[in-house]
Design a protein around this motif. Structure first.
Motif, mmCIF file in Angstrom:
data_model
loop_
_atom_site.group_PDB
_atom_site.id
_atom_site.type_symbol
_atom_site.label_atom_id
_atom_site.label_comp_id
_atom_site.label_asym_id
_atom_site.label_seq_id
_atom_site.Cartn_x
_atom_site.Cartn_y
_atom_site.Cartn_z
ATOM 1 N N PRO A 31 0.823 -1.209 0.000
ATOM 2 C CA PRO A 31 0.000 0.000 0.000
ATOM 3 C C PRO A 31 0.862 1.266 0.000
ATOM 4 N N ASN A 32 0.229 2.382 -0.298
ATOM 5 C CA ASN A 32 0.909 3.671 -0.192
ATOM 6 C C ASN A 32 2.202 3.680 -1.020
ATOM 7 N N SER A 33 2.153 3.069 -2.201
ATOM 8 C CA SER A 33 3.371 2.988 -3.010
ATOM 9 C C SER A 33 3.079 3.357 -4.455
ATOM 10 N N ILE A 34 4.111 3.786 -5.125
ATOM 11 C CA ILE A 34 4.040 4.096 -6.548
ATOM 12 C C ILE A 34 5.200 3.396 -7.248
ATOM 13 N N GLU A 35 5.014 3.055 -8.491
ATOM 14 C CA GLU A 35 6.045 2.339 -9.236
ATOM 15 C C GLU A 35 7.147 3.309 -9.662
ATOM 16 N N TYR A 109 11.694 -2.781 6.997
ATOM 17 C CA TYR A 109 10.569 -1.870 6.756
ATOM 18 C C TYR A 109 10.943 -0.772 5.761
ATOM 19 N N ARG A 110 9.909 -0.224 5.130
ATOM 20 C CA ARG A 110 10.128 0.861 4.179
ATOM 21 C C ARG A 110 10.614 2.121 4.893
ATOM 22 N N LEU A 111 11.462 2.867 4.205
ATOM 23 C CA LEU A 111 12.038 4.078 4.761
ATOM 24 C C LEU A 111 11.466 5.300 4.044
ATOM 25 N N PRO A 112 11.215 6.375 4.786
ATOM 26 C CA PRO A 112 10.515 7.519 4.187
ATOM 27 C C PRO A 112 11.343 8.337 3.207
ATOM 28 N N ASN A 113 12.629 8.014 3.033
ATOM 29 C CA ASN A 113 13.422 8.741 2.046
ATOM 30 C C ASN A 113 13.330 8.132 0.656
ATOM 31 N N SER A 114 12.456 7.133 0.507
ATOM 32 C CA SER A 114 12.287 6.483 -0.792
ATOM 33 C C SER A 114 11.321 7.275 -1.670
ATOM 34 N N LYS A 115 11.562 7.253 -2.967
ATOM 35 C CA LYS A 115 10.671 7.915 -3.933
ATOM 36 C C LYS A 115 9.478 7.037 -4.288
ATOM 37 N N SER A 116 9.449 5.827 -3.743
ATOM 38 C CA SER A 116 8.428 4.850 -4.138
ATOM 39 C C SER A 116 7.197 4.878 -3.249
ATOM 40 N N GLN A 117 7.005 5.955 -2.474
ATOM 41 C CA GLN A 117 5.866 6.055 -1.565
ATOM 42 C C GLN A 117 5.056 7.317 -1.826
ATOM 43 N N LYS A 118 3.757 7.180 -1.671
ATOM 44 C CA LYS A 118 2.879 8.334 -1.859
ATOM 45 C C LYS A 118 2.970 9.281 -0.665
ATOM 46 N N GLU A 122 3.952 7.717 6.456
ATOM 47 C CA GLU A 122 3.001 6.687 6.882
ATOM 48 C C GLU A 122 3.522 5.265 6.655
ATOM 49 N N ALA A 123 4.492 5.111 5.766
ATOM 50 C CA ALA A 123 4.920 3.769 5.348
ATOM 51 C C ALA A 123 5.528 2.933 6.470
ATOM 52 N N PRO A 124 6.450 3.475 7.292
ATOM 53 C CA PRO A 124 7.036 2.618 8.333
ATOM 54 C C PRO A 124 6.001 2.043 9.293
ATOM 55 N N LEU A 125 5.049 2.856 9.748
ATOM 56 C CA LEU A 125 4.035 2.363 10.680
ATOM 57 C C LEU A 125 3.122 1.341 10.006
ATOM 58 N N GLN A 126 2.804 1.545 8.740
ATOM 59 C CA GLN A 126 1.989 0.562 8.032
ATOM 60 C C GLN A 126 2.671 -0.803 8.031
ATOM 61 N N ASP A 127 3.987 -0.817 7.801
ATOM 62 C CA ASP A 127 4.727 -2.081 7.802
ATOM 63 C C ASP A 127 4.806 -2.671 9.205
ATOM 64 N N GLY A 165 3.623 1.135 19.504
ATOM 65 C CA GLY A 165 3.117 0.915 20.855
ATOM 66 C C GLY A 165 2.113 1.944 21.316
ATOM 67 N N THR A 166 2.189 3.150 20.756
ATOM 68 C CA THR A 166 1.260 4.210 21.159
ATOM 69 C C THR A 166 0.176 4.482 20.119
ATOM 70 N N GLN A 167 0.406 4.039 18.868
ATOM 71 C CA GLN A 167 -0.538 4.350 17.786
ATOM 72 C C GLN A 167 -0.872 3.101 16.972
ATOM 73 N N PHE A 168 -0.921 1.965 17.652
ATOM 74 C CA PHE A 168 -1.163 0.677 16.992
ATOM 75 C C PHE A 168 -2.510 0.603 16.307
ATOM 76 N N ASP A 169 -3.478 1.414 16.778
ATOM 77 C CA ASP A 169 -4.825 1.357 16.208
ATOM 78 C C ASP A 169 -5.069 2.442 15.168
ATOM 79 N N THR A 170 -3.993 3.023 14.630
ATOM 80 C CA THR A 170 -4.137 4.000 13.543
ATOM 81 C C THR A 170 -4.877 3.360 12.376
#
Length: 303
Positions: A31-35, A109-118, A122-127, A165-170
């Motif tokens: 999710p939250n990714s672009i090619e 896990y995905r890192l936010p410095n990647s160009k492959s995310q919208k 949000e990507a690290p927590l999603q993983d 641990g604090t935002q698991f239910d996002t």
């Protein structure tokens, strides 16, 4: 000739023993990714560093069956949200947990410095959420109690662990599968020299810049300042830091300890006078810093 064949057989057998760790993909469709043409990069030096992660994975480390307990832990390596110190704060940690009979899962896990995310932040927590849900869903397969699954994170990986641990239910903003309805709450957390706050006073600027940008909004700063996100439902937590950490100030752990204590969440903290930042198992450190693992072992036995 016979000796050469025996030697060759031994090499092949040893190689098979070394390749037993199963690696699973977290997502069918990430999710939250672009090619993009961006490719994952692995640097092999004193530390194995992985960056530009496009396909998040879990690497599974299982203890011997006779030593196995029913506990499990997910491991989040650090690296300033720029790369992952994959062996130093990942696979080497998994082996230690195995020595205690605990099944370990290393998250790439995905890192936010990647160009492959919208939306990169949000990507690290999603993983992290999906990894916890996957382990809980497959608990029976590994002989794990689904109510005894924790998380450990180092540095920026500690920030990700404390975010989980604090935002698991996002809420998810993608099309969910049935697995995404399983609780992502860890049953316990261990945070080792963690980044906690995104506020100017004590944050690690490199991690903050990578995760939420160099000019983040007040809302993003507060959202990812995890000392502000603690509730009574935050998991019991174990904290380790050194006073002379010049990268991630010890106040990160102190503030999180206070927030947990104020909410009457079970918390234990160990602050060492030396060690700097990024000491991992601390095997080659002077003095008694390496005994943080003994303290963690003692604490885990109370979980």
């Amino acid at each position: 000739m016979k000796l050469r064949l025996i030697f060759l057989f031994m090499i092949i057998s040893f190689g098979q023993l070394q390749a037993q760790n199963e690696v699973i993909s977290l997502w069918k469709i990430v999710p939250n990714s672009i090619e993009t043409s961006e490719e994952e990069f692995i640097e092999h030096g004193d530390i194995i560093k992985i960056s530009k992660v496009k396909k998040p994975t879990l690497e599974i480390y299982a203890p011997s069956k006779r030593n196995a307990t029913d506990k499990a832990v997910l491991i989040y390596p650090g690296g300033g949200y720029t790369m992952l110190a994959y062996d130093w704060e990942g696979t080497e940690i998994a082996k230690w947990f195995n020595s205690k009979g605990i099944t370990a899962f290393v998250l790439k896990y995905r890192l936010p410095n990647s160009k492959s995310q919208k939306t990169p932040n949000e990507a690290p927590l999603q993983d992290a959420q999906r990894a916890m849900r996957w382990v809980r869903f497959n608990a029976d397969k590994f002989g794990i109690n689904p109510n005894k699954i924790g998380v450990i994170g180092f540095s920026a990986g500690g920030h990700l662990a404390s975010t989980l641990g604090t935002q698991f239910d996002t809420d998810n903003n993608f099309k969910e599968e049935s697995i995404d309805t399983i609780s992502a709450r860890p049953d316990f957390m261990a945070l080792i020299y963690p980044v906690i706050t995104m506020k100017d006073d004590y944050t690690h600027k490199g991690s903050r810049n990578q995760l939420i940008g160099k000019t983040p909004t007040k809302e993003l700063i507060e959202q990812y300042s995890n000392e502000l996100q603690v509730t009574e439902n935050t998991p019991p937590t174990f904290l380790v830091h050194s006073s002379n950490d010049n990268a991630v100030p010890v106040e990160n752990s102190i503030q999180f300890y206070k927030a947990l204590n104020d909410k009457k969440v079970k918390v234990e903290m160990h602050i060492y006078p030396y060690g700097g930042h990024g000491f991992s198992l601390a095997i080659n450190q002077k003095g008694y810093l390496h005994t943080w693992l003994d303290r963690l072992d003692d604490w885990l036995k109370t979980m």
